[in-house]
Design a protein around this motif. Structure first.
Motif, PDB file in Angstrom:
ATOM      1  N   PHE A 149       0.634  -1.015  -0.142  1.00 66.48           N
ATOM      2  CA  PHE A 149       0.498  -0.476  -0.013  1.00 66.48           C
ATOM      3  C   PHE A 149       1.189   1.386  -0.236  1.00 66.48           C
ATOM      4  O   PHE A 149       0.782   2.751  -0.312  1.00 66.48           O
ATOM      5  CB  PHE A 149      -1.344  -0.016   1.361  1.00 66.48           C
ATOM      6  CG  PHE A 149      -1.933   0.823   1.054  1.00 66.48           C
ATOM      7  CD1 PHE A 149      -2.889   1.315   0.285  1.00 66.48           C
ATOM      8  CD2 PHE A 149      -2.600   1.869   1.746  1.00 66.48           C
ATOM      9  CE1 PHE A 149      -3.760   2.437  -0.589  1.00 66.48           C
ATOM     10  CE2 PHE A 149      -2.695   2.960   2.194  1.00 66.48           C
ATOM     11  CZ  PHE A 149      -3.523   3.032   1.112  1.00 66.48           C
ATOM     12  N   ALA A 150       2.253   1.461   0.772  1.00 69.76           N
ATOM     13  CA  ALA A 150       2.634   2.171   0.908  1.00 69.76           C
ATOM     14  C   ALA A 150       3.369   2.395  -0.512  1.00 69.76           C
ATOM     15  O   ALA A 150       3.880   3.946  -1.135  1.00 69.76           O
ATOM     16  CB  ALA A 150       3.405   1.859   1.883  1.00 69.76           C
ATOM     17  N   LYS A 151       3.805   1.618  -1.357  1.00 69.00           N
ATOM     18  CA  LYS A 151       3.996   1.754  -2.796  1.00 69.00           C
ATOM     19  C   LYS A 151       3.358   1.767  -3.927  1.00 69.00           C
ATOM     20  O   LYS A 151       3.686   2.961  -4.485  1.00 69.00           O
ATOM     21  CB  LYS A 151       4.516   0.458  -2.868  1.00 69.00           C
ATOM     22  CG  LYS A 151       5.916  -0.813  -2.792  1.00 69.00           C
ATOM     23  CD  LYS A 151       6.334  -2.134  -3.655  1.00 69.00           C
ATOM     24  CE  LYS A 151       7.097  -2.611  -2.935  1.00 69.00           C
ATOM     25  NZ  LYS A 151       6.836  -4.010  -3.119  1.00 69.00           N
ATOM     26  N   ALA A 152       2.275   1.768  -3.568  1.00 69.99           N
ATOM     27  CA  ALA A 152       0.448   2.415  -4.025  1.00 69.99           C
ATOM     28  C   ALA A 152       0.851   3.784  -3.860  1.00 69.99           C
ATOM     29  O   ALA A 152       0.649   4.310  -4.790  1.00 69.99           O
ATOM     30  CB  ALA A 152      -0.349   1.609  -3.569  1.00 69.99           C
ATOM     31  N   GLN A 153       0.239   4.216  -3.239  1.00 68.11           N
ATOM     32  CA  GLN A 153       0.699   5.365  -2.583  1.00 68.11           C
ATOM     33  C   GLN A 153       1.299   6.624  -3.365  1.00 68.11           C
ATOM     34  O   GLN A 153       1.588   7.629  -3.588  1.00 68.11           O
ATOM     35  CB  GLN A 153       0.520   5.849  -0.854  1.00 68.11           C
ATOM     36  CG  GLN A 153      -0.720   4.855  -0.021  1.00 68.11           C
ATOM     37  CD  GLN A 153      -1.186   5.391   1.161  1.00 68.11           C
ATOM     38  OE1 GLN A 153      -2.281   6.070   0.801  1.00 68.11           O
ATOM     39  NE2 GLN A 153      -0.517   5.308   1.780  1.00 68.11           N
TER      40      GLN A 153
END
Length: 377
Positions: A149-153
């Motif tokens: 999720f951090a990568k996605a954001q």
């Protein structure tokens, strides 16, 4: 007085002049209104700070790698890279904050440790854009990987900020050293998630009942045919992702998907997805079957029961008989070694006999129907 930092030079500075980044990819989008203490608490909950705090309490702050900062234009510098380290420093130097975060910190740290907290190494960049490639590579495929999720954001905010200038997802993937399809899945799913939040359908921060947000469940689902059909998404919908990919007529379906994956706090509904495989596939069949979807929407029914209502009944039967035969083999082997039966075992045997009798009758009926329908043609 706020110190002057030269661009692209490593310098030492007091942490008092540093701010946590409200747009840190480890945090959920939309933290702009959180205070610095609230951001620390969120990082404690989402970024596993305990081991880092313990290490710093024993060894002090080791400035091997500078924090990357940008001038906020006022009295501070915002930390673009190194927010976990700054949050750990805040906790180690603020007992009240440590208590709020439920972190145990030694009362009397040695002076040689506390002396290292007074100044930290920083490296100032002109803007966030100048730091993106470096930060992204480090946390996507480098030594300190973010969770999905951090990568996605990170990739999503990068894409929407520069796509009008010609930036493509392929460009981001190349700069991050990641696969194009992976980055495309991460970013396109963020557009759907943001649509759900902005249009009041579902907010993963406020509405979910799961303790952790398993983002991989969501972007994997959006790559599966059964979910794309349910949400009205074209086969190649994420080839050029943009705002509001879900049509208004399918927003209720999107809510159903998110409830199934993450639960729904307003109704105290638990998630029905436990693991990605095979639960994600089974739930995809559930939502595409009218009967099982209706049961899902109106009751807190476990996925196992919902799945029994969906899909090809013959496949369910065959799969069940495979498992039954495996269990019968086990029972037969163990019975060879048994010398007696206790009451509890006898009770289970009686239940088996009753169910076996009912199933035998049902199977015989179906077999007779097959024979009566056979015209010999």
């Amino acid at each position: 007085m706020k110190p002057i930092l030269e661009l692209e030079q490593q310098e030492m500075i007091s942490p008092d002049f540093l701010l946590l980044d409200v747009n840190n990819p480890r945090l959920f989008i939309g933290n702009e209104k959180q205070s610095q203490d609230e951001l620390v608490k969120t990082l404690v909950d989402t970024a596993d700070l305990k081991e880092l705090i313990q290490s710093m309490a024993e060894n002090g702050y080791i400035p091997i790698e500078p924090l990357i900062v940008v001038d906020d234009g006022e009295n501070h510098f915002t930390v673009l890279e190194g927010n976990r380290r700054l949050a750990a420093l805040r906790i180690l130097t603020n007992p009240n904050l440590a208590r709020k975060c439920r972190i145990s910190v030694p009362k009397d740290l040695p002076k040689h440790v506390t002396d290292t907290f007074k100044e930290v190494a920083v490296y100032r960049v002109k803007s966030e854009d100048d730091a993106r490639s470096l930060i992204g590579f480090k946390h996507v495929n480098g030594p300190h990987k973010w969770e999905s999720f951090a990568k996605a954001q990170f990739a999503y905010k990068w894409y929407i900020s520069e796509k009008d200038e010609g930036l493509t997802i392929e460009d981001i993937a190349n700069k991050l050293g990641d696969k194009n399809n992976t980055v495309r899945s991460l970013v396109s799913a963020m557009f759907v998630l943001e649509q759900a939040k902005e249009q009041g359908v579902y907010d993963v921060v406020k509405d979910r009942t799961t303790s952790k947000f398993a983002y991989s469940h969501f972007y994997t689902a959006l790559n599966r045919t059964e979910y794309k059909d349910f949400l009205g998404l074209d086969k190649d919908w994420n080839s050029n992702p943009g705002e509001n990919p879900i049509s208004p007529s399918r927003l209720e379906n999107l809510k159903d998907v998110l409830i199934g994956l993450y639960g729904y706090k307003p109704e105290q509904r638990p998630a029905i997805i436990g693991s990605q495989n095979p639960d994600l596939k089974h739930f995809g069949e559930v939502i595409n079957n009218a009967e099982s979807l209706d049961v899902f929407k109106n009751a807190h029914t476990p996925l196992k029961e919902l799945y029994a209502l969906a899909g090809d009944p013959l496949k369910h039967i065959k799969d069940s008989f495979i498992r039954i035969n495996q269990q019968l083999d086990t029972i037969s082997t163990v019975l060879d070694r048994a010398s007696y039966l206790d009451e509890a075992t006898r009770s289970h045997i009686e239940q088996f006999r009753r169910k076996q009798s009912k199933i035998s009758y049902q199977l015989q009926y179906l077999m007779n129907e097959d024979l009566s329908g056979d015209t010999g043609e």
